[in-house]
Design a protein around this motif. Sequence first.
Motif, short mmCIF file in Angstrom:
data_model
loop_
_atom_site.label_atom_id
_atom_site.label_comp_id
_atom_site.label_asym_id
_atom_site.label_seq_id
_atom_site.Cartn_x
_atom_site.Cartn_y
_atom_site.Cartn_z
N TRP A 185 0.83 -1.21 0.00
CA TRP A 185 0.00 0.00 0.00
C TRP A 185 0.86 1.25 0.00
O TRP A 185 0.74 2.11 -0.86
N ARG A 186 1.78 1.35 0.95
CA ARG A 186 2.62 2.56 1.02
C ARG A 186 3.51 2.68 -0.21
O ARG A 186 3.91 3.78 -0.58
N GLY A 187 3.82 1.55 -0.87
CA GLY A 187 4.67 1.59 -2.05
C GLY A 187 3.98 2.07 -3.31
O GLY A 187 4.63 2.34 -4.32
N LEU A 188 2.65 2.17 -3.25
CA LEU A 188 1.92 2.69 -4.41
C LEU A 188 2.19 4.17 -4.60
O LEU A 188 2.37 4.92 -3.63
N ALA A 189 2.19 4.60 -5.84
CA ALA A 189 2.27 6.03 -6.11
C ALA A 189 1.07 6.74 -5.48
O ALA A 189 -0.03 6.18 -5.46
N PRO A 190 1.27 7.94 -4.95
CA PRO A 190 0.14 8.66 -4.34
C PRO A 190 -1.09 8.74 -5.25
O PRO A 190 -2.22 8.61 -4.78
N ALA A 191 -0.87 8.90 -6.54
CA ALA A 191 -2.00 9.00 -7.46
C ALA A 191 -2.79 7.69 -7.50
O ALA A 191 -4.02 7.70 -7.67
N ILE A 225 -8.17 -1.74 -1.24
CA ILE A 225 -7.18 -1.57 -0.18
C ILE A 225 -6.68 -2.95 0.21
O ILE A 225 -7.48 -3.83 0.56
N PRO A 226 -5.37 -3.20 0.16
CA PRO A 226 -4.83 -4.55 0.37
C PRO A 226 -5.13 -5.10 1.76
O PRO A 226 -5.31 -4.36 2.73
N ASP A 227 -5.17 -6.44 1.84
CA ASP A 227 -5.39 -7.11 3.12
C ASP A 227 -4.36 -6.67 4.15
O ASP A 227 -3.17 -6.53 3.84
N GLY A 228 -4.82 -6.45 5.37
CA GLY A 228 -3.94 -6.04 6.46
C GLY A 228 -3.77 -4.55 6.60
O GLY A 228 -3.34 -4.07 7.65
N VAL A 229 -4.12 -3.81 5.56
CA VAL A 229 -3.93 -2.35 5.61
C VAL A 229 -5.01 -1.67 6.43
O VAL A 229 -4.77 -0.66 7.08
N PHE A 230 -6.23 -2.24 6.44
CA PHE A 230 -7.31 -1.65 7.21
C PHE A 230 -8.02 -2.75 7.99
O PHE A 230 -8.57 -3.68 7.41
#
Length: 497
Positions: free
Chosen positions: A75-81, A212-217
């Motif tokens: 998730w954090r590795g995705l580009a902000p856009a 939103i990937p598993d574990g992120v929320f």
Amino acid sequence: MSKSSLAYWQEKAEKLTIEGRAYINGGYQDAAAGQTFDCISPIDGRHLVKVSACESADADNAVVAARQAFEQGKWRGLAPAKRKLVLQNFADLVEQHGEELALLETLDMGKPISDSVHVDIQGALRSLRWTAEAIDKIYDEIAPSADDELGMVTHEPVGVVAAIVPWNFPLVMACWKLAPALATGNSVILKPSEKSPLTAIKLAALATEAGIPDGVFNVLPGFGHTIGKALALHNDVDTLVFTGSTAVAKQLFVYAGQSNMKRVWTEAGGKSPNIVFADAPDLDKAAQAAAAAICFNQGEVCTAGSRLLVESSIKEEFVGKVAKAMKHWQPGNPLDPETNVGAIVDQSQQSRVLGFIEQAKSQGGSLKQGGNSVSPVENGFYIEPTMFDNIANHMDIAQQEIFGPVLSVISFDTMEEAIAIANDSEYGLAAGIWTSNLSKAHRVAKALRAGSVWVNQWDGGDMTAPFGGFKQSGNGRDKSLHAFSKYTEVKATWIKF
């Protein structure tokens, strides 16, 4: 059948399927120990669902999932856009499920369905969409440096964020926290209040559906002294964000110090002054706003205008206008779209509010309006909007946060006295000023120790305005770009060529 009818929402409630389990690593599951608690509607005492009562083992499971997701960078590795697009999709799903979420909110904590639909759902959508849209518009910095050096200042996600949210605006408060936390690339564990966990639990599945990937929320329902404490003490939670009472906020700072010195950001209690000067531009509008400021959401609002400060020369006239305006705010069935005052969240809160009313009577307050429990729906918890006159600011009713529809009228003679009374509180969340004098408005606004000051209105602002308090109303800010700083670390990188 019309959506503006009681029958429509009653039928929808009968057909509603309610989920009560925790949500960890992309799926619903029972609490590790198998414990549950009953979710009871304050509307009529009906049993809604058994909800997972999460404890330390569940905190460990959720934190492990959140940490792994963060370290893997999915998730954090995705580009902000790209994160923006997912969050926008999340908002679209919330909108598509808006009626279901609104109904869950009303059944769970008793607010009028019209408010759930038009205030809470819309507020959640604004939070998600505005924050998503902002995330790829924010730049990092280049420091001024010599020709053979490059200084960079970057803002990086803090890691695992635990968000503890209150029962009065469960969905909106959750989105105020999770939107910027997710937008900046963090993993989030949401702990809703045990008094109103249902929309948070539903929200989790929508987040996964949005991409939103598993574990992120993750969502962990349960009690503050168990799962809330476990998250606050957890050594692998990097940041704790909270909205709720000042007493709990203070304890969370203690837990942070006892564990890993996690960052703690709090929005706590309020006892907001609403100051009406004799030169207010429209006393009728000011009176209507004063009534709404204490009656909306049954007074269960951190920024409720619970202290009404009125200049002595107009007090008798103005109190009469407020009393007239409050008559339009009457408790009714929260599932009726015509209702504007719903149920108090539970019996213990109803008893607490009634206790303050009786105490005010014994301390010399003059009851001008309301003051009784009522029963528009059998087995529900309801209180008439209540106003006391002749209140001194030192009385308990004027100093303690009641979180119910109870208004205290306090008189003043000068601008300086109004400022002194307004600031004579341990809280500093919000304040209102009513005057036609521009200089007076600026002087008073500057002198008030409050995070939000509204002039000739109550509860102004939008997502561009930061929200939070001075003094024991907390630290940090929700909403606006200022909220992002709670969820990021600032890093300086200095490169020698």
